[in-house]
Design a protein around this motif. Structure first.
Motif, short mmCIF file in Angstrom:
data_model
loop_
_atom_site.label_atom_id
_atom_site.label_comp_id
_atom_site.label_asym_id
_atom_site.label_seq_id
_atom_site.Cartn_x
_atom_site.Cartn_y
_atom_site.Cartn_z
N CYS A 154 59.16 26.12 38.92
CA CYS A 154 57.77 26.44 38.55
C CYS A 154 56.73 25.67 39.37
O CYS A 154 55.54 25.71 39.06
CB CYS A 154 57.56 26.21 37.05
N HIS A 155 57.14 25.00 40.43
CA HIS A 155 56.15 24.48 41.39
C HIS A 155 55.53 25.68 42.12
O HIS A 155 54.40 25.62 42.56
CB HIS A 155 56.77 23.51 42.38
N ASP A 156 56.31 26.77 42.16
CA ASP A 156 55.79 28.02 42.72
C ASP A 156 54.76 28.58 41.74
O ASP A 156 55.06 28.78 40.55
CB ASP A 156 56.94 29.03 42.89
N ARG A 157 53.55 28.83 42.22
CA ARG A 157 52.45 29.19 41.31
C ARG A 157 52.72 30.46 40.52
O ARG A 157 52.42 30.56 39.33
CB ARG A 157 51.15 29.32 42.09
N LYS A 158 53.33 31.45 41.17
CA LYS A 158 53.63 32.72 40.48
C LYS A 158 54.65 32.47 39.35
O LYS A 158 54.50 32.98 38.24
CB LYS A 158 54.22 33.73 41.47
N ALA A 162 55.15 29.62 37.85
CA ALA A 162 54.49 28.79 36.84
C ALA A 162 53.73 29.69 35.87
O ALA A 162 53.80 29.52 34.65
CB ALA A 162 53.54 27.81 37.51
N GLN A 206 57.99 19.47 37.47
CA GLN A 206 58.03 20.49 38.54
C GLN A 206 56.78 21.35 38.62
O GLN A 206 56.50 21.93 39.65
CB GLN A 206 59.23 21.42 38.30
N ASN A 240 53.53 23.55 39.01
CA ASN A 240 52.50 23.68 40.04
C ASN A 240 51.30 22.81 39.70
O ASN A 240 50.87 22.77 38.55
CB ASN A 240 52.08 25.15 40.15
N GLU A 241 50.76 22.09 40.66
CA GLU A 241 49.72 21.09 40.38
C GLU A 241 48.32 21.65 40.23
O GLU A 241 47.39 20.92 39.89
CB GLU A 241 49.74 20.02 41.48
N HIS A 242 48.15 22.96 40.41
CA HIS A 242 46.80 23.52 40.34
C HIS A 242 46.17 23.19 38.98
O HIS A 242 46.83 23.25 37.94
CB HIS A 242 46.84 25.03 40.56
#
Ligand SMILES: [Fe+2]
Length: 276
Positions: free
Chosen positions: A51-55, A57, A209, A211-213
């Motif tokens: 889930c570091h991948d924004r989609k 997440a 994990q 996404n940091e947004h």
């Protein structure tokens, strides 16, 4: 559908129910290992690590929104109801049982009518609405949620989930199963006990994990708060009631076998809802 199977040959989190002090009847049950290994598969679901991948997440947040709806509408309400119904088989509450009910009442309150996630004065609602706020912050499809909520009351959860574009068939199957099994005392007591353990263990991995947004910040707050609540309070409270129920109401081996079967099937269906 991406049929992702557990690839974590070395899962970072392994579930050991003896660590939560659960009743010996469960620890000595012939399917304990199977229960613990399916719980371990749950808390190490591949999407938690991706889930570091924004989609992904966003996908995980959308899935978690459905889970909190089902937990707030069926699982926790039935947990409370089945506890109170069980009391009809006992003498009026003595001090020991009174204490157990007191702390479990704070589980009901702390999940169903509360502001303990974002601490906003005046809030008094189920955690589903806190997750919905996190979903709104990532620009989720609020109109689709409104339609889902309308259909869920008007036509029932089967229709609401199966007609919604937000979730796949696995979520409909899971929702229907939870609606059914939570009508039974020992199964819902065991399902809540394992959920109050597995959910926060999973959140630990997701938090590492995610996404940091900044749009996921409310989701982060939601998960951190649950790790505190479920690990420190809710989890131990559900174990106390479960152990008391087994000691005092002495369910048969057949009832315990059935509850174990239901709990393992519940987890397997839950794991499928995380597949994308
Ligand atoms: Fe919750």
């Amino acid at each position: 559908m991406h049929n992702h199977v557990l690839v974590e040959s070395d899962p970072s989190t392994i579930i050991d129910l003896s660590s939560v002090g659960v009743h010996s009847a469960l620890l000595n049950h012939s399917r304990l290992e199977e229960l613990e290994s399916t719980m371990t598969e749950w808390v190490n679901s591949p999407i938690f690590y991706e889930c570091h991948d924004r989609k992904l997440a966003f996908k995980l947040l959308t899935i978690s929104l459905a889970h909190t709806y089902i937990f707030g509408r069926f699982t926790l309400t039935s947990y409370a109801a089945q506890i109170y119904l069980s009391l009809r088989q006992l003498n009026p509450l003595d001090d020991q049982l009174g204490e157990i009910l007191k702390i479990n009442s704070s589980v009901f309150q702390g999940e169903l009518f509360t502001n303990n996630v974002y601490n906003k004065p005046g809030d008094c609602h189920a955690h589903y609405y806190d997750m919905k706020m996190a979903y709104e912050k990532v620009a989720g499809d609020i109109n689709a949620i409104k339609l889902f909520e309308h259909n869920a009351i008007e036509y029932g959860v089967n229709h609401a989930f199966s007609s919604s574009s937000l979730w796949n068939e696995n979520m409909t199957v899971y929702a229907n199963y939870v609606e059914e099994i939570t009508n039974h005392a020992l199964p819902v007591f065991l399902v809540v006990l394992i959920s109050e353990k597995a959910i926060w263990e999973g959140y630990n991995i997701i938090l590492d994990q995610l996404n940091e947004h900044e749009s996921f910040d409310l989701f982060r707050v939601f998960m951190r708060r649950h790790i505190e609540l479920d690990n420190d309070e809710h989890g131990p409270s559900t174990v106390l009631w479960f152990n008391y129920y087994l000691d005092k109401l002495k369910p048969s081996q057949r009832e315990l076998d059935r509850a174990m079967d239901v709990a393992i099937q519940f987890i397997k269906l839950r794991i499928k809802t995380y597949r994308y």
